[in-house]
Write a protein that holds these residues in place. Sequence first.
Motif, PDB file in Angstrom:
ATOM      1  N   ALA A 134       0.830  -1.208   0.000  1.00 32.48           N
ATOM      2  CA  ALA A 134       0.000   0.000   0.000  1.00 32.48           C
ATOM      3  C   ALA A 134       0.864   1.258   0.000  1.00 32.48           C
ATOM      4  N   SER A 135       1.977   1.204   0.741  1.00 31.85           N
ATOM      5  CA  SER A 135       2.883   2.353   0.794  1.00 31.85           C
ATOM      6  C   SER A 135       3.523   2.605  -0.572  1.00 31.85           C
ATOM      7  N   MET A 136       3.926   1.528  -1.248  1.00 30.64           N
ATOM      8  CA  MET A 136       4.499   1.682  -2.592  1.00 30.64           C
ATOM      9  C   MET A 136       3.450   2.190  -3.578  1.00 30.64           C
ATOM     10  N   TRP A 137       2.248   1.680  -3.450  1.00 25.00           N
ATOM     11  CA  TRP A 137       1.159   2.132  -4.313  1.00 25.00           C
ATOM     12  C   TRP A 137       0.866   3.618  -4.102  1.00 25.00           C
ATOM     13  N   ALA A 138       0.899   4.067  -2.835  1.00 25.52           N
ATOM     14  CA  ALA A 138       0.596   5.466  -2.521  1.00 25.52           C
ATOM     15  C   ALA A 138       1.589   6.423  -3.164  1.00 25.52           C
ATOM     16  N   LEU A 139       2.841   5.971  -3.333  1.00 22.51           N
ATOM     17  CA  LEU A 139       3.872   6.823  -3.920  1.00 22.51           C
ATOM     18  C   LEU A 139       4.108   6.491  -5.395  1.00 22.51           C
ATOM     19  N   ALA A 140       3.158   5.766  -5.976  1.00 23.14           N
ATOM     20  CA  ALA A 140       3.212   5.426  -7.406  1.00 23.14           C
ATOM     21  C   ALA A 140       4.485   4.677  -7.772  1.00 23.14           C
ATOM     22  N   ILE A 141       4.945   3.800  -6.863  1.00 21.02           N
ATOM     23  CA  ILE A 141       6.090   2.938  -7.152  1.00 21.02           C
ATOM     24  C   ILE A 141       5.537   1.615  -7.675  1.00 21.02           C
ATOM     25  N   GLU A 142       5.669   1.398  -8.964  1.00 18.05           N
ATOM     26  CA  GLU A 142       5.095   0.210  -9.591  1.00 18.05           C
ATOM     27  C   GLU A 142       6.118  -0.921  -9.627  1.00 18.05           C
ATOM     28  N   LEU A 143       5.835  -1.956  -8.867  1.00 19.23           N
ATOM     29  CA  LEU A 143       6.740  -3.100  -8.771  1.00 19.23           C
ATOM     30  C   LEU A 143       5.928  -4.396  -8.828  1.00 19.23           C
ATOM     31  N   PRO A 144       6.585  -5.540  -9.086  1.00 19.80           N
ATOM     32  CA  PRO A 144       5.873  -6.824  -9.123  1.00 19.80           C
ATOM     33  C   PRO A 144       5.238  -7.155  -7.771  1.00 19.80           C
ATOM     34  N   TRP A 145       4.335  -8.123  -7.772  1.00 22.55           N
ATOM     35  CA  TRP A 145       3.591  -8.483  -6.560  1.00 22.55           C
ATOM     36  C   TRP A 145       4.488  -8.965  -5.423  1.00 22.55           C
ATOM     37  N   TYR A 146       5.641  -9.528  -5.777  1.00 23.55           N
ATOM     38  CA  TYR A 146       6.522 -10.080  -4.742  1.00 23.55           C
ATOM     39  C   TYR A 146       7.422  -9.036  -4.090  1.00 23.55           C
ATOM     40  N   ALA A 147       7.318  -7.778  -4.530  1.00 22.97           N
ATOM     41  CA  ALA A 147       8.161  -6.719  -3.952  1.00 22.97           C
ATOM     42  C   ALA A 147       7.931  -6.573  -2.449  1.00 22.97           C
ATOM     43  N   GLY A 148       6.682  -6.734  -2.029  1.00 14.93           N
ATOM     44  CA  GLY A 148       6.379  -6.624  -0.604  1.00 14.93           C
ATOM     45  C   GLY A 148       7.095  -7.671   0.229  1.00 14.93           C
ATOM     46  N   LEU A 149       7.232  -8.899  -0.310  1.00 16.92           N
ATOM     47  CA  LEU A 149       7.950  -9.958   0.404  1.00 16.92           C
ATOM     48  C   LEU A 149       9.410  -9.579   0.602  1.00 16.92           C
ATOM     49  N   ILE A 150      10.025  -9.088  -0.465  1.00 18.59           N
ATOM     50  CA  ILE A 150      11.439  -8.701  -0.399  1.00 18.59           C
ATOM     51  C   ILE A 150      11.630  -7.546   0.579  1.00 18.59           C
ATOM     52  N   MET A 151      10.748  -6.554   0.509  1.00 26.46           N
ATOM     53  CA  MET A 151      10.870  -5.399   1.400  1.00 26.46           C
ATOM     54  C   MET A 151      10.622  -5.781   2.858  1.00 26.46           C
ATOM     55  N   LEU A 152       9.730  -6.744   3.085  1.00 27.36           N
ATOM     56  CA  LEU A 152       9.476  -7.211   4.447  1.00 27.36           C
ATOM     57  C   LEU A 152      10.751  -7.754   5.074  1.00 27.36           C
TER      58      LEU A 152
END
Length: 295
Positions: free
Chosen positions: A199-217
């Motif tokens: 949601a944070s990436m979406w709010a700042l218009a950072i378009e990444l694959p679905w697995y980006a959240g796993l890596i960032m976690l």
Amino acid sequence: LGFVVAVVTTLIAFWIRALRWRSLITSQRRLALDSLISATMIGFMANNVLPLRLGEFVRPWVLARREGLSRTTLFATVVVERAVDMITLLAILGIALLIHPISAASEAGRMIRAGAGVLVATCALLTVFVVVIERKPGLAHAAVGALTASLPGKVRERVARMLASFVEGLGLLRDLRRLSWVFLLSFLMFGVVVLGLQASMWALAIELPWYAGLIMLVITAIGIMVPAAPGYIGTMNVACIAGLALLRVGKDLAVPFSWFYWASQWAPVTLVGLYYLQREGLSLRSLGQAQDEAP
């Protein structure tokens, strides 16, 4: 809207953490979820505003004060909780690496690989520690007895009682069904955290694959393991920037994201924690007792 979603997911994750803590505690009576939420939020609020991660001692102290339980036993459940967190994160790291291998060619990649190594080593040592103490309490008592042999008798007796209470707090390791439930809640909790990151990436218009959240976690979790100022300020920012660098996002977006995500974590936990602190009739100054009375 993205910030609201990130804040809501943060609070939901902490609610699940409190629910999971109840399963970690071996007690003859069912502890009230409200007590667990109160102690959890106050403890993590303390981590946000006080030095030396005092919140790790504050949490069991607040719950023991409210429910009349042993502080040492509850502190043992916090140690087990950390081991469970690390094992869960290692499993998620394995999934993330299968999907998106991390190259050591970049500085960010080398930093993440080093951090992952520290996570693995810490997890292994902590797991061995709690398992040995739970399975071989006699060995632990003998070691503590040898270390405290020169101390007065009353002190040795107190240390022995504390060790017995600590071993009692490791009761989860003897219950496979309860342990499985704890790991299920752990994956659910971190899954909610991933939604907050997305949601944070979406709010700042950072378009990444679905697995980006796993890596960032995983990367942010490694980042906040490093000793830092209260509230993980600095280390959280560096971790966010390094993680996005691996996903080929420049600092022009990574730096604002790091502050956006940090605020979505720090603000709700601190404000809700202060609310519960006031409701419990405590103050920030009184939390110093938790350190003075630490196991």
